[in-house]
Write a protein that holds these residues in place. Structure first.
Motif, mmCIF file in Angstrom:
data_model
loop_
_atom_site.group_PDB
_atom_site.id
_atom_site.type_symbol
_atom_site.label_atom_id
_atom_site.label_comp_id
_atom_site.label_asym_id
_atom_site.label_seq_id
_atom_site.Cartn_x
_atom_site.Cartn_y
_atom_site.Cartn_z
ATOM 1 N N SER A 191 0.824 -1.214 0.000
ATOM 2 C CA SER A 191 0.000 0.000 0.000
ATOM 3 C C SER A 191 0.856 1.261 0.000
ATOM 4 C CB SER A 191 -0.972 -0.011 1.172
ATOM 5 O OG SER A 191 -1.975 -0.940 0.860
ATOM 6 N N GLY A 192 2.061 1.148 0.550
ATOM 7 C CA GLY A 192 3.008 2.264 0.471
ATOM 8 C C GLY A 192 3.317 2.564 -0.998
ATOM 9 N N MET A 193 3.457 1.517 -1.800
ATOM 10 C CA MET A 193 3.731 1.705 -3.238
ATOM 11 C C MET A 193 2.541 2.377 -3.919
ATOM 12 S SD MET A 193 5.616 -1.819 -4.379
ATOM 13 C CE MET A 193 6.918 -2.535 -3.379
ATOM 14 N N LEU A 194 1.341 1.981 -3.533
ATOM 15 C CA LEU A 194 0.139 2.593 -4.138
ATOM 16 C C LEU A 194 0.079 4.086 -3.817
ATOM 17 C CD1 LEU A 194 -2.188 -0.371 -3.306
ATOM 18 C CD2 LEU A 194 -2.096 0.639 -5.576
ATOM 19 N N ALA A 234 2.902 5.946 -5.834
ATOM 20 C CA ALA A 234 2.591 6.072 -7.275
ATOM 21 C C ALA A 234 1.620 7.226 -7.507
ATOM 22 C CB ALA A 234 2.008 4.770 -7.797
ATOM 23 N N LYS A 235 0.690 7.419 -6.581
ATOM 24 C CA LYS A 235 -0.310 8.485 -6.742
ATOM 25 C C LYS A 235 0.301 9.871 -6.649
ATOM 26 C CE LYS A 235 -4.741 6.715 -5.795
ATOM 27 N NZ LYS A 235 -5.457 6.041 -4.766
ATOM 28 N N ILE A 236 1.198 10.070 -5.685
ATOM 29 C CA ILE A 236 1.711 11.423 -5.446
ATOM 30 C C ILE A 236 2.953 11.761 -6.272
ATOM 31 C CG2 ILE A 236 0.722 11.641 -3.114
ATOM 32 C CD1 ILE A 236 3.677 11.138 -2.102
ATOM 33 N N SER A 272 6.601 11.124 -11.360
ATOM 34 C CA SER A 272 7.121 10.176 -12.360
ATOM 35 C C SER A 272 5.966 9.531 -13.131
ATOM 36 C CB SER A 272 7.944 9.110 -11.645
ATOM 37 O OG SER A 272 8.507 8.249 -12.593
ATOM 38 N N LYS A 273 6.246 9.164 -14.378
ATOM 39 C CA LYS A 273 5.197 8.543 -15.214
ATOM 40 C C LYS A 273 5.451 7.046 -15.387
ATOM 41 C CE LYS A 273 2.773 12.254 -16.358
ATOM 42 N NZ LYS A 273 2.837 12.754 -14.975
ATOM 43 N N ILE A 274 6.669 6.614 -15.045
ATOM 44 C CA ILE A 274 7.013 5.192 -15.202
ATOM 45 C C ILE A 274 7.538 4.643 -13.864
ATOM 46 C CG2 ILE A 274 8.409 3.517 -16.504
ATOM 47 C CD1 ILE A 274 8.628 5.536 -18.743
ATOM 48 N N PHE A 275 7.061 3.458 -13.515
ATOM 49 C CA PHE A 275 7.468 2.844 -12.245
ATOM 50 C C PHE A 275 7.885 1.389 -12.463
ATOM 51 C CE2 PHE A 275 4.544 6.217 -11.438
ATOM 52 C CZ PHE A 275 5.041 6.857 -10.311
ATOM 53 N N LEU A 288 -2.297 -0.855 -9.297
ATOM 54 C CA LEU A 288 -1.511 0.336 -9.646
ATOM 55 C C LEU A 288 -2.012 0.933 -10.961
ATOM 56 C CD1 LEU A 288 2.042 -0.946 -8.667
ATOM 57 C CD2 LEU A 288 1.011 1.153 -7.769
ATOM 58 N N LYS A 289 -2.258 0.063 -11.946
ATOM 59 C CA LYS A 289 -2.713 0.539 -13.263
ATOM 60 C C LYS A 289 -4.134 1.087 -13.181
ATOM 61 C CE LYS A 289 0.074 -2.244 -16.410
ATOM 62 N NZ LYS A 289 0.149 -3.478 -17.187
ATOM 63 N N LYS A 290 -4.971 0.401 -12.426
ATOM 64 C CA LYS A 290 -6.376 0.809 -12.302
ATOM 65 C C LYS A 290 -6.477 2.199 -11.657
ATOM 66 C CE LYS A 290 -10.484 -1.302 -10.321
ATOM 67 N NZ LYS A 290 -11.008 -2.473 -9.618
ATOM 68 N N GLU A 291 -5.644 2.431 -10.643
ATOM 69 C CA GLU A 291 -5.729 3.703 -9.921
ATOM 70 C C GLU A 291 -4.924 4.827 -10.571
ATOM 71 O OE1 GLU A 291 -4.930 3.023 -5.760
ATOM 72 O OE2 GLU A 291 -6.494 1.503 -5.642
ATOM 73 N N ASN A 292 -4.039 4.463 -11.518
ATOM 74 C CA ASN A 292 -3.193 5.477 -12.179
ATOM 75 C C ASN A 292 -3.190 5.211 -13.685
ATOM 76 O OD1 ASN A 292 -1.689 6.659 -9.620
ATOM 77 N ND2 ASN A 292 -1.643 4.436 -9.438
ATOM 78 N N PRO A 293 -4.329 5.429 -14.358
ATOM 79 C CA PRO A 293 -4.436 5.014 -15.764
ATOM 80 C C PRO A 293 -3.463 5.731 -16.700
ATOM 81 C CG PRO A 293 -6.391 6.241 -15.058
ATOM 82 C CD PRO A 293 -5.600 5.974 -13.825
ATOM 83 N N TYR A 294 -2.921 6.866 -16.304
ATOM 84 C CA TYR A 294 -2.000 7.581 -17.200
ATOM 85 C C TYR A 294 -0.535 7.345 -16.863
ATOM 86 C CZ TYR A 294 -6.409 9.589 -18.458
ATOM 87 O OH TYR A 294 -7.717 9.718 -18.859
ATOM 88 N N LYS A 295 -0.288 6.392 -15.986
ATOM 89 C CA LYS A 295 1.105 6.064 -15.649
ATOM 90 C C LYS A 295 1.392 4.626 -16.072
ATOM 91 C CE LYS A 295 1.314 9.470 -11.948
ATOM 92 N NZ LYS A 295 1.559 9.788 -10.545
#
Ligand code: 13P
Ligand code: SF4
Length: 299
Positions: free
Chosen positions: A212-215, A218-220, A223-226, A238-245
């Motif tokens: 959940s730390g990673m989630l 990723a939100k804040i 960066s666009k790539i992880f 991760l993809k579901k919550e950050n569709p443009y990353k």
């Protein structure tokens, strides 16, 4: 199948909890998806339902039962264990305790209920350092994951940690070579790894975090790539919550086959027939509860 599961769930007033490593369709049908700490907390907040269906591995369902002794808790994939949790057997932990009589035992939640029952405090990957920092002792027995122990020791250098020699075979597969290659290929990427990864992988990563730390990161992050060094199931969320990353597994996708044992069929069958209930003795529940409550008090 998903519609049927939802109908039975409503009729029975059941709650479905799922870990971040579950298969996408299981995550999507669950009421709540989270890491070990969030799921443990969620389990304490369930008041209006008598039935908890836990899509994860056994130690997680046992934790939900310990925190909700009056409720029925089911594990749809009854043989979903955690090899890391199996590496700490009660008799061996007892021997170490006898050798170090006044040293408190901090157990990662990835342990059996019996081991929790002989521990002082539990912890998860997201609160382990806080728990160890706050425990009133200069020496602490920490089990069963050595790599998580390494991560904690670095943050709490003032204490001496006696580490158990356990490991997660999934996270141990990520290598420093995987990381070096990823840095070359994705120069702008942020690299996040789980604290169950080997020390050299932790050292070379940008962040060492629980799932959940990673989630949250990723939100804040700008960066666009992880690049993600944990079980591949997290990538779905991760993809579901950050569709443009964009998210890629570090090296090859690594799979915890126990986490993948939960299928929609098994979930439906479990809901319908109430099979495979988690049963623990009153004594174990009482003692393990005290270690879990101590953890929930710290953080
Ligand atoms: P999290 O607490 O980060 O979800 O980790 C649980 C786990 O089993 C890691 O392998
Ligand atoms: Fe256990 Fe590792 Fe699977 Fe997590 S990923 S449940 S620690 S085997």
């Amino acid at each position: 199948m998903i519609d049927e599961i939802r109908k039975i769930k409503e009729k029975k007033n059941a709650v479905i909890l799922a870990h971040n490593y579950q298969m996408p369709e299981i995550q999507d049908v669950a009421d709540f998806v989270g890491d070990s700490l969030e799921l443990a907390r969620k389990a304490t907040e369930i008041t209006d339902s008598g039935l908890i269906i836990f899509c994860g591995v056994r130690f997680m369902a046992e934790t939900a039962k310990i925190l909700n002794p009056g409720k029925k808790v089911f594990l749809p994939a009854f043989d979903a264990g955690c090899p890391l949790a199996d590496m700490a057997r009660v008799e061996d932990v007892m021997k170490l305790k006898e050798k170090n009589p006044d040293v408190p035992v901090v157990s990662y939640v990835n342990t059996s209920a019996d081991v929790k029952a002989i521990s002082d405090v539990c912890c998860t990957s997201s609160n382990a350092a806080t728990v160890v920092k706050n425990i009133p002792s200069d020496t602490v027995i920490f089990l069963p994951d050595r790599n998580l122990g390494y991560f904690v020791q670095k943050q709490v250098p003032e204490k001496k940690l006696i580490l158990w020699d356990g490991y997660c075979f999934v996270h141990r597969q990520f290598t420093i070579q995987d990381l070096k290659l990823a840095r070359k290929k994705y120069t702008d990427a942020e690299i996040m790894v789980h604290p169950e990864c080997n020390p050299e992988v932790q050292e070379a990563a940008d962040f060492v975090l629980s799932t959940s730390g990673m989630l949250k990161r990723a939100k804040i992050s700008d960066s666009k790539i992880f690049i993600i060094g944990t079980e591949e199931g997290l990538i779905h969320r991760l993809k579901k919550e950050n569709p443009y990353k964009e998210f890629f597994s570090l090296g090859s996708a690594r799979v915890c086959f126990n986490m993948k044992k939960t299928t929609l069929e098994k979930l439906k069958d479990c809901l319908e027939n109430e099979t495979d209930e988690i049963v623990l003795s009153e004594n174990v529940i009482k003692k393990a509860r005290s270690a879990l409550d101590a953890m929930l008090k710290y953080v």
